[in-house]
Design a protein around this motif. Structure first.
Motif, short mmCIF file in Angstrom:
data_model
loop_
_atom_site.label_atom_id
_atom_site.label_comp_id
_atom_site.label_asym_id
_atom_site.label_seq_id
_atom_site.Cartn_x
_atom_site.Cartn_y
_atom_site.Cartn_z
N SER A 24 6.66 -11.46 15.02
CA SER A 24 6.35 -9.78 15.06
C SER A 24 6.88 -8.97 15.01
CB SER A 24 6.15 -9.78 16.69
OG SER A 24 5.65 -8.82 17.18
N ALA A 25 8.42 -8.83 15.07
CA ALA A 25 9.02 -7.38 14.20
C ALA A 25 9.03 -7.43 13.58
CB ALA A 25 10.53 -8.21 15.06
N LEU A 26 8.70 -8.55 12.36
CA LEU A 26 9.07 -8.84 10.66
C LEU A 26 7.51 -7.79 10.29
CD1 LEU A 26 9.50 -9.34 8.17
CD2 LEU A 26 8.51 -11.09 8.50
N PHE A 27 6.49 -7.91 11.41
CA PHE A 27 5.19 -7.13 11.31
C PHE A 27 4.63 -5.90 11.25
CE2 PHE A 27 4.66 -11.86 9.40
CZ PHE A 27 3.37 -11.71 8.34
N GLN A 28 6.11 -5.93 12.66
CA GLN A 28 5.71 -3.98 12.65
C GLN A 28 6.51 -3.74 12.24
OE1 GLN A 28 4.15 -3.59 15.06
NE2 GLN A 28 4.95 -1.03 14.91
N ALA A 29 7.44 -4.21 11.13
CA ALA A 29 8.65 -3.30 11.08
C ALA A 29 7.99 -3.48 9.18
CB ALA A 29 10.05 -4.45 10.35
N LEU A 30 7.24 -4.20 9.05
CA LEU A 30 6.42 -4.01 7.31
C LEU A 30 4.98 -3.22 7.81
CD1 LEU A 30 5.72 -7.36 6.17
CD2 LEU A 30 7.51 -5.44 5.34
N PRO A 36 3.54 5.01 6.08
CA PRO A 36 3.86 5.92 4.86
C PRO A 36 3.35 6.24 3.91
CG PRO A 36 6.13 5.14 5.72
CD PRO A 36 5.12 5.08 6.46
N ILE A 37 3.66 5.27 3.13
CA ILE A 37 3.27 4.58 1.45
C ILE A 37 1.60 4.91 1.62
CG2 ILE A 37 3.08 2.92 -0.38
CD1 ILE A 37 6.05 2.19 0.55
N ALA A 38 1.05 4.76 2.24
CA ALA A 38 -0.22 4.47 2.70
C ALA A 38 -1.30 6.26 2.45
CB ALA A 38 -0.91 3.42 3.56
N ASP A 49 -7.34 0.25 7.06
CA ASP A 49 -8.11 0.11 6.39
C ASP A 49 -7.13 -0.88 5.02
OD1 ASP A 49 -10.23 -0.05 8.10
OD2 ASP A 49 -11.49 0.64 6.44
N VAL A 50 -6.34 -0.07 4.88
CA VAL A 50 -5.51 -0.09 3.60
C VAL A 50 -4.20 -1.28 4.13
CG1 VAL A 50 -3.24 0.00 1.89
CG2 VAL A 50 -6.28 1.61 1.66
N VAL A 51 -3.99 -0.26 5.24
CA VAL A 51 -2.69 -1.67 5.52
C VAL A 51 -2.62 -2.74 6.32
CG1 VAL A 51 -1.06 -1.09 7.71
CG2 VAL A 51 -0.94 1.07 6.03
N GLN A 52 -3.81 -2.05 7.20
CA GLN A 52 -4.30 -3.86 7.74
C GLN A 52 -4.54 -5.20 6.85
OE1 GLN A 52 -4.20 -4.64 10.45
NE2 GLN A 52 -3.35 -2.86 11.38
N VAL A 82 -3.28 -3.60 -3.01
CA VAL A 82 -4.11 -3.60 -1.53
C VAL A 82 -4.39 -1.97 -2.44
CG1 VAL A 82 -5.49 -2.67 -0.17
CG2 VAL A 82 -3.37 -5.32 -1.00
N ILE A 83 -3.57 -1.21 -2.29
CA ILE A 83 -4.16 -0.02 -2.85
C ILE A 83 -4.89 0.37 -3.95
CG2 ILE A 83 -3.29 2.49 -3.64
CD1 ILE A 83 -0.62 2.24 -1.44
N GLY A 84 -4.96 -0.54 -4.98
CA GLY A 84 -5.19 -0.23 -6.44
C GLY A 84 -6.72 -0.82 -6.77
N ASN A 85 -7.25 -2.20 -5.40
CA ASN A 85 -8.14 -2.84 -5.51
C ASN A 85 -8.96 -1.61 -4.67
OD1 ASN A 85 -7.65 -4.90 -6.89
ND2 ASN A 85 -6.53 -6.09 -4.75
N HIS A 86 -8.41 -1.08 -4.12
CA HIS A 86 -9.35 0.59 -2.92
C HIS A 86 -10.22 1.01 -3.87
CE1 HIS A 86 -10.18 3.43 0.14
NE2 HIS A 86 -9.47 4.39 -1.11
N TYR A 87 -8.62 1.69 -5.24
CA TYR A 87 -9.34 2.64 -5.79
C TYR A 87 -10.71 2.54 -6.84
CZ TYR A 87 -6.62 6.63 -4.60
OH TYR A 87 -5.93 7.54 -3.47
#
Length: 213
Positions: A24-30, A36-38, A49-52, A82-87
């Motif tokens: 849980s802590a790992l995925f919250q930290a990720l 901010p990048i997304a 959506d991109v983050v999830q 994922v961001i690349g796939n989004h575009y």
């Protein structure tokens, strides 16, 4: 609090060993790192959506990743993909709509056109072009006939394109969504050339008729 990459790797090891609190802590930290990048890379209404999507991929695969890569570096690679796939998906959506933008006649192939409120010669010109395209490239003919039939039925651009894709896949079951829109792009270029030639021929014939009159 910002967690170091080493601390994330330690959490990852504990998580892989079955520690649910560490997971849980790992995925919250990720998530904190991804957000901010997304936000810098995609429109605000697509950030979540991109983050999830990225976190889901990390969750599903992080146990099978190359252990030589730290979890943060690997996770950021997933986010980038994922961001690349989004575009790419957004570009394919534009491909769907470009046809209507380039050919107002096609956009008018709805119930009003069938009722005769749009000039018949405009529709005939487009249908002639599609017929010639089908002779040259049968696959393009199938794609555009399905698209025009869907336009005849009306609906939103998404509904029109989805019906056309489904119709094309009925005739060619192995046709993927990506292959369909790639083919549509190429076929559209051919159709544009045919439309231009037909329009030129029509203009020349009209000029000759006026001279004879």
């Amino acid at each position: 609090m910002d967690i170091s990459a080493a601390s994330l790797d330690a959490l990852c090891e504990k998580s892989l060993a079955g520690d649910s609190r560490a997971e849980s802590a790992l995925f919250q930290a990720l998530r904190v790192r991804f957000l901010p990048i997304a936000k810098r890379r995609v429109q605000s209404d697509h950030v979540e959506d991109v983050v999830q999507d990225s976190l889901k991929i990390v969750f599903d695969r992080y146990g099978d990743r190359n252990q030589g890569a730290g979890i943060l570096v690997w996770g950021l690679t997933v986010l980038r993909n994922v961001i690349g796939n989004h575009y790419q998906s957004r570009d394919r959506e534009r491909e769907r709509l470009d046809f209507v933008d380039e050919y107002p006649a096609a956009a008018s192939l709805d119930q009003d056109m069938l009722a005769g409120t749009v000039a018949v010669e405009t529709r005939d010109l487009l249908l002639q072009a599609v017929a010639r395209l089908a002779q040259r490239t049968p696959r393009c003919g199938r794609i555009f006939r399905a698209l025009l039939a869907s336009l005849d039925r009306g609906g939103s651009p998404n509904q029109v394109s989805t019906r056309a894709l489904e119709a094309a896949q009925l005739e060619e079951p192995s046709l993927s969504r990506g292959s369909y829109y790639t083919a549509l792009h190429r076929c559209r270029a051919q159709l544009r050339q045919i439309m231009e030639r037909l329009s030129d021929d029509f203009g020349e014939n009209e000029g000759a008729n006026h001279v004879q009159a």
